[in-house]
Motif scaffolding. Structure first.
Motif, PDB file in Angstrom:
ATOM      1  N   ASP A   2     -12.658  94.531 -38.469  1.00  0.00           N
ATOM      2  CA  ASP A   2     -13.043  93.333 -37.719  1.00  0.00           C
ATOM      3  C   ASP A   2     -12.053  93.026 -36.600  1.00  0.00           C
ATOM      4  OD1 ASP A   2     -11.063  91.390 -38.816  1.00  0.00           O
ATOM      5  OD2 ASP A   2     -12.197  91.557 -40.664  1.00  0.00           O
ATOM      6  N   LEU A   3     -10.790  93.457 -36.734  1.00  0.00           N
ATOM      7  CA  LEU A   3      -9.887  93.400 -35.578  1.00  0.00           C
ATOM      8  C   LEU A   3     -10.387  94.340 -34.481  1.00  0.00           C
ATOM      9  CD1 LEU A   3      -6.382  93.368 -37.324  1.00  0.00           C
ATOM     10  CD2 LEU A   3      -7.389  91.515 -35.985  1.00  0.00           C
ATOM     11  N   GLY A   4     -10.867  95.511 -34.899  1.00  0.00           N
ATOM     12  CA  GLY A   4     -11.426  96.447 -33.928  1.00  0.00           C
ATOM     13  C   GLY A   4     -12.634  95.881 -33.221  1.00  0.00           C
ATOM     14  N   VAL A   5     -13.512  95.206 -33.954  1.00  0.00           N
ATOM     15  CA  VAL A   5     -14.671  94.562 -33.342  1.00  0.00           C
ATOM     16  C   VAL A   5     -14.210  93.498 -32.339  1.00  0.00           C
ATOM     17  CG1 VAL A   5     -16.659  93.063 -33.777  1.00  0.00           C
ATOM     18  CG2 VAL A   5     -16.230  95.036 -35.254  1.00  0.00           C
TER      19      VAL A   5
ATOM     20  N   ALA B 289     -17.231 102.222 -35.609  1.00  0.00           N
ATOM     21  CA  ALA B 289     -17.992 102.827 -36.707  1.00  0.00           C
ATOM     22  C   ALA B 289     -18.698 101.758 -37.538  1.00  0.00           C
ATOM     23  CB  ALA B 289     -17.067 103.666 -37.580  1.00  0.00           C
ATOM     24  N   TRP B 290     -18.039 100.627 -37.726  1.00  0.00           N
ATOM     25  CA  TRP B 290     -18.673  99.508 -38.426  1.00  0.00           C
ATOM     26  C   TRP B 290     -19.920  99.042 -37.669  1.00  0.00           C
ATOM     27  CZ3 TRP B 290     -18.701  96.715 -42.834  1.00  0.00           C
ATOM     28  CH2 TRP B 290     -19.197  95.420 -42.803  1.00  0.00           C
ATOM     29  N   LEU B 291     -19.816  98.937 -36.340  1.00  0.00           N
ATOM     30  CA  LEU B 291     -20.949  98.488 -35.536  1.00  0.00           C
ATOM     31  C   LEU B 291     -22.084  99.510 -35.547  1.00  0.00           C
ATOM     32  CD1 LEU B 291     -19.035  96.935 -32.502  1.00  0.00           C
ATOM     33  CD2 LEU B 291     -20.250  95.715 -34.325  1.00  0.00           C
ATOM     34  N   ILE B 292     -21.732 100.797 -35.594  1.00  0.00           N
ATOM     35  CA  ILE B 292     -22.774 101.823 -35.711  1.00  0.00           C
ATOM     36  C   ILE B 292     -23.579 101.602 -36.984  1.00  0.00           C
ATOM     37  CG2 ILE B 292     -23.178 104.288 -36.075  1.00  0.00           C
ATOM     38  CD1 ILE B 292     -20.693 104.808 -34.311  1.00  0.00           C
TER      39      ILE B 292
ATOM     40  N   LEU C  33     -27.330  98.346 -28.675  1.00  0.00           N
ATOM     41  CA  LEU C  33     -25.965  98.019 -29.095  1.00  0.00           C
ATOM     42  C   LEU C  33     -25.385  99.129 -29.960  1.00  0.00           C
ATOM     43  CD1 LEU C  33     -23.577  96.161 -29.164  1.00  0.00           C
ATOM     44  CD2 LEU C  33     -24.683  94.820 -30.971  1.00  0.00           C
ATOM     45  N   GLN C  34     -26.177  99.709 -30.825  1.00  0.00           N
ATOM     46  CA  GLN C  34     -25.697 100.827 -31.625  1.00  0.00           C
ATOM     47  C   GLN C  34     -25.334 102.012 -30.730  1.00  0.00           C
ATOM     48  OE1 GLN C  34     -28.445 103.239 -34.041  1.00  0.00           O
ATOM     49  NE2 GLN C  34     -27.169 102.742 -35.838  1.00  0.00           N
ATOM     50  N   HIS C  35     -26.135 102.251 -29.697  1.00  0.00           N
ATOM     51  CA  HIS C  35     -25.845 103.325 -28.743  1.00  0.00           C
ATOM     52  C   HIS C  35     -24.513 103.060 -28.048  1.00  0.00           C
ATOM     53  CE1 HIS C  35     -26.641 106.601 -25.977  1.00  0.00           C
ATOM     54  NE2 HIS C  35     -26.376 105.792 -24.958  1.00  0.00           N
ATOM     55  N   LYS C  36     -24.282 101.807 -27.660  1.00  0.00           N
ATOM     56  CA  LYS C  36     -22.999 101.451 -27.054  1.00  0.00           C
ATOM     57  C   LYS C  36     -21.851 101.679 -28.030  1.00  0.00           C
ATOM     58  CE  LYS C  36     -23.949  98.034 -23.447  1.00  0.00           C
ATOM     59  NZ  LYS C  36     -23.667  96.644 -23.011  1.00  0.00           N
ATOM     60  N   ALA C  37     -22.056 101.307 -29.293  1.00  0.00           N
ATOM     61  CA  ALA C  37     -21.008 101.464 -30.303  1.00  0.00           C
ATOM     62  C   ALA C  37     -20.635 102.931 -30.483  1.00  0.00           C
ATOM     63  CB  ALA C  37     -21.464 100.861 -31.634  1.00  0.00           C
TER      64      ALA C  37
END
Length: 331
Positions: free
Chosen positions: A29-32, A169-172, A179-183
């Motif tokens: 979540d820090l990465g997000v 990877a969490w967002l994927i 948005l998944q494509h961006k992640a």
């Protein structure tokens, strides 16, 4: 080994596992948070929603780890936090700033929302950099000389990139569509710097610490320990290969995240092997730093209550909020 002698080992292992769980859970979540500026306004709400049910509870593992250090290893607590007073303070500022921004951005007016987004990004980045610096200083045993701050600075730069990769990877796993494509693109962007930083730090650690060098590069230990870097390399290469396939957009969207968790676990095992039996490498062993056996037995009762409660709540929250994230809304 008697039970009284074994108790400090139990608490050291528990403290290490608590810190590992914190690094993994709060790391993504820090990465997000550090990825927030790369998303548009609508996507930012989904990014925040993906970590909304979890981020506050994730920090409980940090409290547990520091609490065990304080009550079970008071001598080490004084030495570690005394040497890391400033970066600990900066980390707490970052975590506080992030928490305030998270709550305020939800109800802020449209023209104020970008400010809270910037605060969330700044708090996430500050906390990640501070944690990297603390890890570098701790691994090097708080040594003095020009090479020790350089080593800590290298980890302070590399750890945020590892968090960004984990967050992507969490967002994927938690998002879909554009948005998944961006992640996936964000993960590709972070993969190279993270791998380069990890490789350089792995090479520098034996140079910075004679104890680590002796443990890793003597026979027959070096043969057995080669499994850790080899499996790590395979996991990282697999992650990169998966990012170029359509698999991660479907049912196996969770696989890069799980593989990266494996990388963090392998790093933890390598660090644990390098440190044991020290709490502070080359300075304090587990038994020198531990509280009295009577005190540890009392603390163990509290741990037997608190740790299962934290673990149960964590499992429950992740089970309830499993699946893809949607826009975060407050009543």
């Amino acid at each position: 080994m008697s039970f009284d002698e074994f108790l400090p080992v139990v608490f050291m292992a528990l403290m290490g596992v608590a810190m590992l769980l914190y690094v993994i859970s709060d790391g993504y979540d820090l990465g997000v948070g550090m990825l927030l500026p790369r998303a548009n306004d609508a996507e930012k709400d989904v990014l925040i929603a993906s970590i909304g049910p979890f981020w506050d509870a994730n920090e409980t593992w940090l409290v547990l780890g520091i609490g065990i250090l304080l009550v079970a290893f008071p001598k080490a607590h004084g030495l570690v936090l005394g040497a890391l007073y400033l970066p600990v303070a900066l980390m707490l500022v970052g975590l506080t700033l992030r928490g305030v921004a998270f709550d305020f951005r939800v109800k802020a007016k449209a023209d104020h929302k970008p400010m809270w987004d910037r605060m969330f990004f700044a708090g996430s980045t500050l906390a990640a950099v501070a944690q990297g610096w603390m890890l570098g200083r701790y691994v090097s045993g708080f040594g003095e000389g020009w090479n020790y701050p350089v080593f800590a600075a290298a980890i302070a730069a590399a750890l945020p990139m590892a968090y960004v990769l984990l967050g992507a990877a969490w967002l994927i796993m938690k998002t879909g569509g554009a948005l998944q494509h961006k992640a996936i693109g964000w993960a590709k962007m972070a993969w190279g710097p993270m791998v380069v930083g990890l490789a350089l730090i792995s090479l520098a650690t034996p140079w910075i610490s004679a104890t680590v060098r002796e443990r890793w590069f003597t026979l027959p230990a070096v043969i057995a320990l080669m499994a850790i870097p080899l499996v790590t390399v395979v996991a990282l290469l697999t992650v990169r290969r998966l990012l170029d396939t359509r698999i991660v957009r479907g049912p196996l969207c969770w696989l890069p995240f799980v593989l990266l968790i494996g990388v963090f676990v392998l790093g933890f095992l390598g660090l644990a092997y390098s440190l044991y039996p020290y709490v502070v490498i080359d300075r304090l062993t587990i038994w020198q730093a531990a509280s009295s056996p009577a005190a540890l037995k009392v603390i163990l009762l509290g741990v037997c209550i608190s740790v299962p409660a934290i673990a149960a709540y964590t499992v429950f929250s992740y089970r309830v909020f499993r699946g893809k994230a949607t826009e975060l809304k407050y009543a």
